[in-house]
Design an enzyme around this catalytic site. Structure first.
Site, PDB file in Angstrom:
ATOM      1  N   ASP A 105      23.477 -12.578 -10.825  1.00  0.00           N
ATOM      2  CA  ASP A 105      22.716 -13.812 -10.552  1.00  0.00           C
ATOM      3  C   ASP A 105      23.177 -14.982 -11.419  1.00  0.00           C
ATOM      4  OD1 ASP A 105      21.199 -12.293  -8.862  1.00  0.00           O
ATOM      5  OD2 ASP A 105      19.382 -12.335 -10.090  1.00  0.00           O
ATOM      6  N   HIS A 106      23.434 -14.685 -12.712  1.00  0.00           N
ATOM      7  CA  HIS A 106      23.709 -15.787 -13.626  1.00  0.00           C
ATOM      8  C   HIS A 106      25.132 -16.327 -13.519  1.00  0.00           C
ATOM      9  CE1 HIS A 106      19.719 -15.657 -14.862  1.00  0.00           C
ATOM     10  NE2 HIS A 106      19.807 -14.463 -15.403  1.00  0.00           N
ATOM     11  N   ASN A 113      24.036  -7.080 -12.376  1.00  0.00           N
ATOM     12  CA  ASN A 113      23.359  -8.202 -11.722  1.00  0.00           C
ATOM     13  C   ASN A 113      24.142  -9.489 -12.009  1.00  0.00           C
ATOM     14  OD1 ASN A 113      21.636 -10.503 -11.457  1.00  0.00           O
ATOM     15  ND2 ASN A 113      19.888  -9.130 -11.269  1.00  0.00           N
ATOM     16  N   GLU A 165      18.076  -7.708  -4.406  1.00  0.00           N
ATOM     17  CA  GLU A 165      16.697  -7.861  -4.867  1.00  0.00           C
ATOM     18  C   GLU A 165      16.036  -8.933  -4.032  1.00  0.00           C
ATOM     19  OE1 GLU A 165      16.898  -8.851  -8.975  1.00  0.00           O
ATOM     20  OE2 GLU A 165      17.599  -6.883  -9.571  1.00  0.00           O
ATOM     21  N   THR A 189      12.337 -15.652 -14.720  1.00  0.00           N
ATOM     22  CA  THR A 189      12.944 -14.457 -14.145  1.00  0.00           C
ATOM     23  C   THR A 189      11.794 -13.609 -13.636  1.00  0.00           C
ATOM     24  OG1 THR A 189      14.352 -12.534 -14.617  1.00  0.00           O
ATOM     25  CG2 THR A 189      12.973 -13.328 -16.433  1.00  0.00           C
ATOM     26  N   THR A 190      12.091 -12.380 -13.143  1.00  0.00           N
ATOM     27  CA  THR A 190      11.008 -11.567 -12.596  1.00  0.00           C
ATOM     28  C   THR A 190      10.102 -11.100 -13.726  1.00  0.00           C
ATOM     29  OG1 THR A 190      12.689 -10.788 -11.076  1.00  0.00           O
ATOM     30  CG2 THR A 190      10.558  -9.702 -10.973  1.00  0.00           C
ATOM     31  N   HIS A 221      15.827  -4.645 -16.546  1.00  0.00           N
ATOM     32  CA  HIS A 221      15.260  -5.922 -16.983  1.00  0.00           C
ATOM     33  C   HIS A 221      15.250  -6.025 -18.498  1.00  0.00           C
ATOM     34  CE1 HIS A 221      13.136  -9.685 -17.013  1.00  0.00           C
ATOM     35  NE2 HIS A 221      13.314  -9.749 -15.708  1.00  0.00           N
ATOM     36  N   GLY A 233      21.847  -7.521 -16.037  1.00  0.00           N
ATOM     37  CA  GLY A 233      22.522  -8.771 -15.718  1.00  0.00           C
ATOM     38  C   GLY A 233      22.712  -9.699 -16.887  1.00  0.00           C
ATOM     39  N   HIS A 234      21.611 -10.242 -17.382  1.00  0.00           N
ATOM     40  CA  HIS A 234      21.690 -11.341 -18.331  1.00  0.00           C
ATOM     41  C   HIS A 234      22.539 -11.006 -19.556  1.00  0.00           C
ATOM     42  CE1 HIS A 234      20.307 -14.171 -21.475  1.00  0.00           C
ATOM     43  NE2 HIS A 234      20.364 -15.018 -20.468  1.00  0.00           N
ATOM     44  N   GLU A 259      12.266   1.118  -9.302  1.00  0.00           N
ATOM     45  CA  GLU A 259      12.950   0.638 -10.507  1.00  0.00           C
ATOM     46  C   GLU A 259      11.872   0.313 -11.527  1.00  0.00           C
ATOM     47  OE1 GLU A 259      16.244  -2.083 -10.116  1.00  0.00           O
ATOM     48  OE2 GLU A 259      15.728  -3.077 -11.999  1.00  0.00           O
ATOM     49  N   HIS A 306      19.915 -11.136  -6.616  1.00  0.00           N
ATOM     50  CA  HIS A 306      18.544 -11.469  -6.210  1.00  0.00           C
ATOM     51  C   HIS A 306      18.569 -12.731  -5.357  1.00  0.00           C
ATOM     52  CE1 HIS A 306      14.122 -12.176  -7.745  1.00  0.00           C
ATOM     53  NE2 HIS A 306      14.219 -12.253  -6.427  1.00  0.00           N
ATOM     54  N   ARG A 314      16.571 -15.227  -4.168  1.00  0.00           N
ATOM     55  CA  ARG A 314      15.208 -15.732  -4.369  1.00  0.00           C
ATOM     56  C   ARG A 314      14.810 -16.648  -3.225  1.00  0.00           C
ATOM     57  NH1 ARG A 314      13.233 -15.147  -9.943  1.00  0.00           N
ATOM     58  NH2 ARG A 314      11.531 -16.395  -9.167  1.00  0.00           N
ATOM     59  N   ARG A 325      17.593 -20.337  -6.053  1.00  0.00           N
ATOM     60  CA  ARG A 325      17.990 -21.068  -7.278  1.00  0.00           C
ATOM     61  C   ARG A 325      19.331 -20.595  -7.833  1.00  0.00           C
ATOM     62  NH1 ARG A 325      13.571 -18.844 -11.589  1.00  0.00           N
ATOM     63  NH2 ARG A 325      12.164 -19.708 -10.051  1.00  0.00           N
TER      64      ARG A 325
HETATM   65  N1  PXP Z   1      16.134  -5.499 -12.173  1.00  0.00           N
HETATM   66  C1  PXP Z   1      15.331  -6.408 -11.557  1.00  0.00           C
HETATM   67  C2  PXP Z   1      14.428  -5.918 -10.485  1.00  0.00           C
HETATM   68  C3  PXP Z   1      15.396  -7.776 -11.881  1.00  0.00           C
HETATM   69  O1  PXP Z   1      14.585  -8.649 -11.253  1.00  0.00           O
HETATM   70  C4  PXP Z   1      16.317  -8.205 -12.854  1.00  0.00           C
HETATM   71  C5  PXP Z   1      16.427  -9.655 -13.175  1.00  0.00           C
HETATM   72  O2  PXP Z   1      16.902 -10.357 -12.079  1.00  0.00           O
HETATM   73  C6  PXP Z   1      17.136  -7.237 -13.449  1.00  0.00           C
HETATM   74  C7  PXP Z   1      17.010  -5.892 -13.114  1.00  0.00           C
HETATM   75  C8  PXP Z   1      18.159  -7.602 -14.476  1.00  0.00           C
HETATM   76  O3  PXP Z   1      17.515  -8.085 -15.601  1.00  0.00           O
HETATM   77  P1  PXP Z   1      18.372  -8.732 -16.769  1.00  0.00           P
HETATM   78  O4  PXP Z   1      19.081  -9.912 -16.180  1.00  0.00           O
HETATM   79  O5  PXP Z   1      17.375  -9.091 -17.795  1.00  0.00           O
HETATM   80  O6  PXP Z   1      19.344  -7.672 -17.219  1.00  0.00           O
END
Ligand code: PXP
Length: 271
Positions: free
Chosen positions: A35-36, A33, A96, A126-127, A216, A238-239, A177, A69, A71, A75
């Site tokens: 996103d960051h 992921n 996502e 976050t989600t 997550h 991701g994170h 998931e 994702h 959103r 963001r």
């Molecule tokens: N799966 C889903 C559905 C998510 O919403 C997220 C966070 O965007 C992740 C996985 C990844 O989570 P993390 O960034 O905590 O690894």
């Protein structure tokens, strides 16, 4: 009859029975992921760090797919990111998104390999928490069908709860998931309890024919027991990877996560 899983590019087929009760390790994909990477880019409003460059590093480091994702408030990931990731990266894109008409229209236009439908509240960091599929039993089927019909694999992001797993099947989604956030946030006996919930939900989901993903909050320190869940075929992370990339680089951070997954489930990396 062999069951073809939702990622045609992998050309892997598993006998249907092996999903419910695998006798040898199933492949476990790593979706990264990014996103960051976009969060960091947006902090200065420029172009760096570039999500496309990040996706190419993930590819080189052995990641199996890119997760992003889009959103509703844009963001981090933008519409342009999604379009470029689909057009210019030779890895499957897992988009996502919230269950809205706007997002379904974007998915149908972009045609990512997969979408993961998540709950979304603007105030959240976050989600937080899984989708309430039971409450959305009336609205989700039409949405899921439109995406299914377009050849996009649909996964629903849910808590490891048997009734939500059943509802996922009932609304026509082929995959889910499992939200690993509670497992990641806890420790000791409470964490073990959450792990058991994930194990049981995965076994039940596979038994009723659903493809199991999870994600997550996963880190190299807590991913092992989740990777060991036999029916799970994909982790989206991701994170922890992007955070570690600040210190060791993205390529090394992806490889480190892959190694932690492989330690949890030996033999699950792609050949
Ligand atoms: N799966 C889903 C559905 C998510 O919403 C997220 C966070 O965007 C992740 C996985 C990844 O989570 P993390 O960034 O905590 O690894």
């Amino acid at each position: 009859m062999p069951l073809r899983l939702g990622w045609p590019f992998l050309r892997r087929e598993f006998p249907a029975a092996s999903l419910a009760n695998p006798t040898r390790p199933l492949a476990l994909r790593l979706g990264v992921n990014i996103d960051h990477v976009a969060t960091l880019r947006n902090a200065r409003g420029g172009r760096e760090p570039d999500t496309l460059r990040a996706a190419h590093v993930v590819l080189k480091a052995g990641g199996d797919s890119i997760t992003a994702h889009l959103r509703e408030d844009r963001r981090h990931i933008t519409d342009a990111d999604i379009a470029r990731l689909k057009a210019e990266v030779p890895l499957p894109l897992n988009m996502e998104m919230a269950a809205t008409d706007e997002m379904v229209a974007i998915a149908l236009k972009t045609k990512p390999h997969a979408v993961c439908i998540v709950p979304e509240r603007r105030q959240e960091l976050t989600t937080e928490g899984g989708l309430n599929v039971i409450a959305a039993r009336k609205t989700l089927p039409a949405m899921v069908q439109r995406l299914n019909d377009a050849g996009i694999q649909v996964a629903l992001f849910i808590d490891p709860d048997r009734a939500q797993v059943e509802a996922t099947r009932d609304v026509g989604a082929p995959a889910l998931e499992l939200h690993t956030g509670e497992y990641c946030n806890k420790s000791g006996a409470a964490q073990q309890h959450e792990l058991v919930r994930l194990v049981e939900a995965s076994a039940f989901a596979a038994q009723i024919g659903l493809e199991v993903h999870a994600g997550h909050g996963l880190t190299v320190h807590n991913v092992g027991p989740v990777a060991r869940i036999a029916q799970c075929v994909e982790l989206n992370i991701g994170h922890a990877i992007v955070a570690e990339a600040v210190f060791i680089g993205l390529d090394a951070a992806v490889r480190q996560m892959r190694a932690a997954m492989d330690a949890g489930r030996p033999g699950s990396a792609k050949p």
